[in-house]
Motif scaffolding. Structure first.
Motif, PDB file in Angstrom:
ATOM      1  N   PHE A  44     -43.457  -3.831  39.286  1.00 51.38           N
ATOM      2  CA  PHE A  44     -44.735  -3.363  39.802  1.00 51.38           C
ATOM      3  C   PHE A  44     -45.618  -2.884  38.658  1.00 51.38           C
ATOM      4  O   PHE A  44     -45.139  -2.263  37.715  1.00 51.38           O
ATOM      5  CB  PHE A  44     -44.542  -2.193  40.779  1.00 51.38           C
ATOM      6  N   ALA A  45     -46.882  -3.147  38.801  1.00 53.30           N
ATOM      7  CA  ALA A  45     -47.843  -2.578  37.863  1.00 53.30           C
ATOM      8  C   ALA A  45     -48.338  -1.293  38.495  1.00 53.30           C
ATOM      9  O   ALA A  45     -48.863  -1.288  39.600  1.00 53.30           O
ATOM     10  CB  ALA A  45     -49.003  -3.537  37.639  1.00 53.30           C
ATOM     11  N   ALA A  46     -48.130  -0.217  37.801  1.00 51.11           N
ATOM     12  CA  ALA A  46     -48.510   1.071  38.370  1.00 51.11           C
ATOM     13  C   ALA A  46     -49.460   1.790  37.435  1.00 51.11           C
ATOM     14  O   ALA A  46     -49.316   1.735  36.224  1.00 51.11           O
ATOM     15  CB  ALA A  46     -47.270   1.935  38.608  1.00 51.11           C
ATOM     16  N   ASN A  47     -50.416   2.464  38.005  1.00 54.62           N
ATOM     17  CA  ASN A  47     -51.341   3.277  37.228  1.00 54.62           C
ATOM     18  C   ASN A  47     -50.755   4.681  37.141  1.00 54.62           C
ATOM     19  O   ASN A  47     -51.143   5.584  37.860  1.00 54.62           O
ATOM     20  CB  ASN A  47     -52.725   3.293  37.880  1.00 54.62           C
ATOM     21  N   VAL A  48     -49.791   4.826  36.256  1.00 49.42           N
ATOM     22  CA  VAL A  48     -49.084   6.090  36.119  1.00 49.42           C
ATOM     23  C   VAL A  48     -49.449   6.683  34.763  1.00 49.42           C
ATOM     24  O   VAL A  48     -49.591   5.978  33.780  1.00 49.42           O
ATOM     25  CB  VAL A  48     -47.561   5.878  36.221  1.00 49.42           C
ATOM     26  N   ASP A  49     -49.577   7.996  34.700  1.00 45.98           N
ATOM     27  CA  ASP A  49     -50.017   8.646  33.471  1.00 45.98           C
ATOM     28  C   ASP A  49     -48.942   8.712  32.390  1.00 45.98           C
ATOM     29  O   ASP A  49     -49.208   9.167  31.285  1.00 45.98           O
ATOM     30  CB  ASP A  49     -50.541  10.043  33.768  1.00 45.98           C
ATOM     31  N   GLY A  50     -47.742   8.252  32.659  1.00 41.59           N
ATOM     32  CA  GLY A  50     -46.701   8.214  31.649  1.00 41.59           C
ATOM     33  C   GLY A  50     -45.934   9.504  31.491  1.00 41.59           C
ATOM     34  O   GLY A  50     -45.156   9.653  30.556  1.00 41.59           O
ATOM     35  N   ASN A  51     -46.142  10.461  32.371  1.00 45.58           N
ATOM     36  CA  ASN A  51     -45.414  11.721  32.286  1.00 45.58           C
ATOM     37  C   ASN A  51     -43.966  11.526  32.694  1.00 45.58           C
ATOM     38  O   ASN A  51     -43.649  10.713  33.551  1.00 45.58           O
ATOM     39  CB  ASN A  51     -46.054  12.781  33.177  1.00 45.58           C
ATOM     40  N   LEU A  52     -43.112  12.306  32.073  1.00 48.10           N
ATOM     41  CA  LEU A  52     -41.705  12.314  32.419  1.00 48.10           C
ATOM     42  C   LEU A  52     -41.374  13.631  33.084  1.00 48.10           C
ATOM     43  O   LEU A  52     -42.063  14.640  32.867  1.00 48.10           O
ATOM     44  CB  LEU A  52     -40.850  12.160  31.155  1.00 48.10           C
ATOM     45  N   GLU A  53     -40.318  13.623  33.877  1.00 51.66           N
ATOM     46  CA  GLU A  53     -39.843  14.834  34.529  1.00 51.66           C
ATOM     47  C   GLU A  53     -38.433  15.115  34.032  1.00 51.66           C
ATOM     48  O   GLU A  53     -37.636  14.194  33.863  1.00 51.66           O
ATOM     49  CB  GLU A  53     -39.834  14.659  36.048  1.00 51.66           C
ATOM     50  N   VAL A  54     -38.148  16.384  33.780  1.00 47.02           N
ATOM     51  CA  VAL A  54     -36.829  16.797  33.313  1.00 47.02           C
ATOM     52  C   VAL A  54     -36.197  17.658  34.398  1.00 47.02           C
ATOM     53  O   VAL A  54     -36.802  18.632  34.858  1.00 47.02           O
ATOM     54  CB  VAL A  54     -36.921  17.585  31.985  1.00 47.02           C
ATOM     55  N   TYR A  55     -34.992  17.280  34.797  1.00 46.38           N
ATOM     56  CA  TYR A  55     -34.244  18.003  35.830  1.00 46.38           C
ATOM     57  C   TYR A  55     -32.943  18.522  35.247  1.00 46.38           C
ATOM     58  O   TYR A  55     -32.355  17.884  34.372  1.00 46.38           O
ATOM     59  CB  TYR A  55     -33.893  17.057  36.990  1.00 46.38           C
ATOM     60  N   VAL A  56     -32.501  19.664  35.744  1.00 45.33           N
ATOM     61  CA  VAL A  56     -31.188  20.203  35.385  1.00 45.33           C
ATOM     62  C   VAL A  56     -30.471  20.649  36.647  1.00 45.33           C
ATOM     63  O   VAL A  56     -31.091  20.930  37.669  1.00 45.33           O
ATOM     64  CB  VAL A  56     -31.282  21.387  34.391  1.00 45.33           C
ATOM     65  N   HIS A  57     -29.160  20.721  36.558  1.00 47.33           N
ATOM     66  CA  HIS A  57     -28.345  21.183  37.678  1.00 47.33           C
ATOM     67  C   HIS A  57     -28.641  22.659  37.933  1.00 47.33           C
ATOM     68  O   HIS A  57     -28.913  23.427  37.001  1.00 47.33           O
ATOM     69  CB  HIS A  57     -26.858  20.984  37.361  1.00 47.33           C
ATOM     70  N   HIS A  58     -28.596  23.048  39.199  1.00 44.74           N
ATOM     71  CA  HIS A  58     -28.888  24.441  39.581  1.00 44.74           C
ATOM     72  C   HIS A  58     -28.062  25.452  38.792  1.00 44.74           C
ATOM     73  O   HIS A  58     -28.558  26.518  38.442  1.00 44.74           O
ATOM     74  CB  HIS A  58     -28.640  24.667  41.075  1.00 44.74           C
ATOM     75  N   SER A  59     -26.837  25.129  38.496  1.00 41.66           N
ATOM     76  CA  SER A  59     -25.965  26.068  37.786  1.00 41.66           C
ATOM     77  C   SER A  59     -26.407  26.300  36.340  1.00 41.66           C
ATOM     78  O   SER A  59     -25.966  27.252  35.711  1.00 41.66           O
ATOM     79  CB  SER A  59     -24.519  25.579  37.812  1.00 41.66           C
ATOM     80  N   GLU A  60     -27.293  25.447  35.825  1.00 41.64           N
ATOM     81  CA  GLU A  60     -27.739  25.553  34.436  1.00 41.64           C
ATOM     82  C   GLU A  60     -29.194  25.992  34.308  1.00 41.64           C
ATOM     83  O   GLU A  60     -29.742  26.035  33.209  1.00 41.64           O
ATOM     84  CB  GLU A  60     -27.549  24.210  33.735  1.00 41.64           C
TER      85      GLU A  60
END
Length: 75
Positions: A44-60
């Motif tokens: 798909f061609a998407a108009n996305v700003d290129g941002n990334l998301e960082v997730y961590v486990h609740h325990s951390e």
């Protein structure tokens, strides 16, 4: 995203990679979500700003927040 994970950052690739590296140094294995890359791989061609998301486990989450705070104080 698995409900056991919390988003701790959303922003540009450079900062996300910096956070990822610092988290790994602290013994945390983050999950990086890149919507633009996912769209590209799906054809798909998407108009996305290129941002990334960082997730961590609740325990951390507490340690991860300290890492983010440290990085912000350095910039």
């Amino acid at each position: 995203m698995d409900s056991n994970y919390t988003k701790i950052f959303s922003g540009n690739r450079f900062m996300a990679q910096r956070i990822e590296g610092k988290l790994k140094e602290s013994g945390i294995n983050p999950v990086i979500k890149d919507e633009s890359d996912s769209a590209r791989l799906a054809g798909f061609a998407a108009n996305v700003d290129g941002n990334l998301e960082v997730y961590v486990h609740h325990s951390e989450i507490d340690t991860a927040r300290q890492v983010i705070k440290q990085i912000k104080s350095e910039t």
